[in-house]
Design an enzyme around this catalytic site. Structure first.
Site, PDB file in Angstrom:
ATOM      1  N   SER A   1       0.846  -1.203   0.000  1.00 61.45           N
ATOM      2  CA  SER A   1       0.000   0.000   0.000  1.00 61.45           C
ATOM      3  C   SER A   1       0.877   1.247   0.000  1.00 61.45           C
ATOM      4  O   SER A   1       2.006   1.230   0.509  1.00 61.45           O
ATOM      5  CB  SER A   1      -0.858   0.002   1.266  1.00 61.45           C
ATOM      6  OG  SER A   1      -1.498   1.245   1.432  1.00 61.45           O
TER       7      SER A   1
ATOM      8  N   LYS B   1       2.582  -2.944   5.932  1.00 60.39           N
ATOM      9  CA  LYS B   1       2.677  -2.680   4.492  1.00 60.39           C
ATOM     10  C   LYS B   1       4.091  -2.204   4.129  1.00 60.39           C
ATOM     11  O   LYS B   1       4.575  -2.481   3.034  1.00 60.39           O
ATOM     12  CB  LYS B   1       1.595  -1.676   4.065  1.00 60.39           C
ATOM     13  CG  LYS B   1       0.180  -2.265   4.151  1.00 60.39           C
ATOM     14  CD  LYS B   1      -0.006  -3.415   3.171  1.00 60.39           C
ATOM     15  CE  LYS B   1      -1.323  -4.125   3.271  1.00 60.39           C
ATOM     16  NZ  LYS B   1      -1.497  -5.227   2.316  1.00 60.39           N
TER      17      LYS B   1
ATOM     18  N   TYR C   1      -1.048  -1.562  10.889  1.00 57.93           N
ATOM     19  CA  TYR C   1      -1.315  -1.933   9.489  1.00 57.93           C
ATOM     20  C   TYR C   1      -0.290  -1.255   8.572  1.00 57.93           C
ATOM     21  O   TYR C   1       0.302  -1.892   7.689  1.00 57.93           O
ATOM     22  CB  TYR C   1      -2.741  -1.531   9.107  1.00 57.93           C
ATOM     23  CG  TYR C   1      -3.041  -1.644   7.630  1.00 57.93           C
ATOM     24  CD1 TYR C   1      -3.350  -2.875   7.056  1.00 57.93           C
ATOM     25  CD2 TYR C   1      -3.027  -0.516   6.797  1.00 57.93           C
ATOM     26  CE1 TYR C   1      -3.626  -2.977   5.697  1.00 57.93           C
ATOM     27  CE2 TYR C   1      -3.295  -0.607   5.443  1.00 57.93           C
ATOM     28  CZ  TYR C   1      -3.597  -1.837   4.891  1.00 57.93           C
ATOM     29  OH  TYR C   1      -3.862  -1.942   3.548  1.00 57.93           O
TER      30      TYR C   1
END
Ligand code: NAP
Length: 264
Positions: free
Chosen positions: A156, A173, A169
């Protein structure tokens, strides 16, 4: 698009992935579903999977109705037995695996970083990073046996521009950007290419949480988000990276962000 077998345009009526077998994780809706459909449209036999059997059944029904060559299995990528069953199923049905797209991911928490718990960190790292590595480790010997393959890891833009409100999170990534590079180095001698996609804000249920959280939503326009992307806008690059057209592209993380910075 070029044919897999040779660096020349496909013969009339032939598709780039004719005879190829692909596994796409987290592929019953959202970006994974769109990627699975695209690979199948480009000629691959695709094995779909996700955690919930109702989603698996709906997805397979929909893609079979479109005349695509699809199989599907329930699989939570964080579960060892499920990963083993996923790979065994592909081998049992098709006898080989040419393409793996590691797309499944979770985000168990949105909020101030100091409100996160040990369990949240363990879950998000286990599903997003460790399971991605372990699945690649399971699949690579099968690709090696047949002379090579192609793997994509879905990361991401947030891996490059981490945000404390989705801190764990974001960091997973960033870790996937590194994993892509390490896997590419480790598998290139087996003719297995590993590339990453640093995806931007894409219109799926996953991104709703970003859009609905003021602390995150307020950052999007300054970052350059004019509009969210569509899942289908992530699929051409996935198909390209898995194809012979990309035979000399390895270890890259490519931004699919509509213009948000996709570099460290
Ligand atoms: P999504 O719409 O929530 O779809 C997720 C898919 O993965 C579903 O098929 C879901 O089905 C499955 N899934 C979730 N957890 C799983 C697990 N543990 N094991 C197996 N399958 C699982 O998500 P998305 O937006 O398409 O995101 C796909 C990927 O793109 C993720 O890696 C995400 O981090 C990345 N990404 C998304 C955005 C965005 O804006 N959407 C931006 C950057 C990166 P079940 O519920 O049945 O399991």
């Amino acid at each position: 698009m070029l044919c897999q077998a040779a660096l020349k345009p496909c013969e009339k009526g032939k598709k780039a992935f004719d005879g190829k077998v692909a596994i796409v994780t987290g592929s019953t809706y959202g970006i994974g579903f769109a990627m699975a459909r695209r690979l199948a449209e480009d000629g691959a036999h695709v094995l779909l999977c996700s955690r919930k059997s109702e989603n698996v059944e709906r997805a397979i029904e929909q893609l079979k109705e479109e005349g695509l060559s699809i199989s599907a299995i329930q699989c939570h990528v964080g579960n060892k037995e499920d990963r083993e069953r996923l790979v065994a199923t592909a081998i049992e049905i098709y006898g080989k695996i040419d393409i793996l797209i590691c797309n499944a991911a979770v985000n168990p928490f949105v909020g101030p970083i100091f409100d996160t718990t040990e369990e949240m960190w363990e879950k998000v790292f286990h599903v997003n990073v460790i399971s991605t590595f372990l699945l690649i480790k399971l699949v690579a010997p099968h690709m090696q046996k047949q002379g090579g393959g192609s793997i994509i890891i879905c990361s991401s833009f947030i891996g490059y521009i981490p945000h404390p409100y989705i801190g764990p999170y974001s960091i997973t990534k960033t870790a996937l950007l590194g994993l892509t590079n390490i896997m590419a180095q480790s598998l290139r001698s087996m003719n297995i290419r590993v590339n990453g996609l640093a995806l931007g804000l894409i219109d799926t249920s996953f991104s709703n949480v970003i859009k609905k959280t003021p602390e995150l939503a307020s950052k999007l326009v300054p970052l350059g988000v004019i509009r969210p992307g569509k899942p289908e806008e992530c699929t051409g690059i996935a198909s390209f990276l898995c194809s012979e057209d990309a035979s000399y592209i390895n270890g890259e993380n490519i931004a699919v962000t509509g213009g948000i910075r996709g570099r460290l």
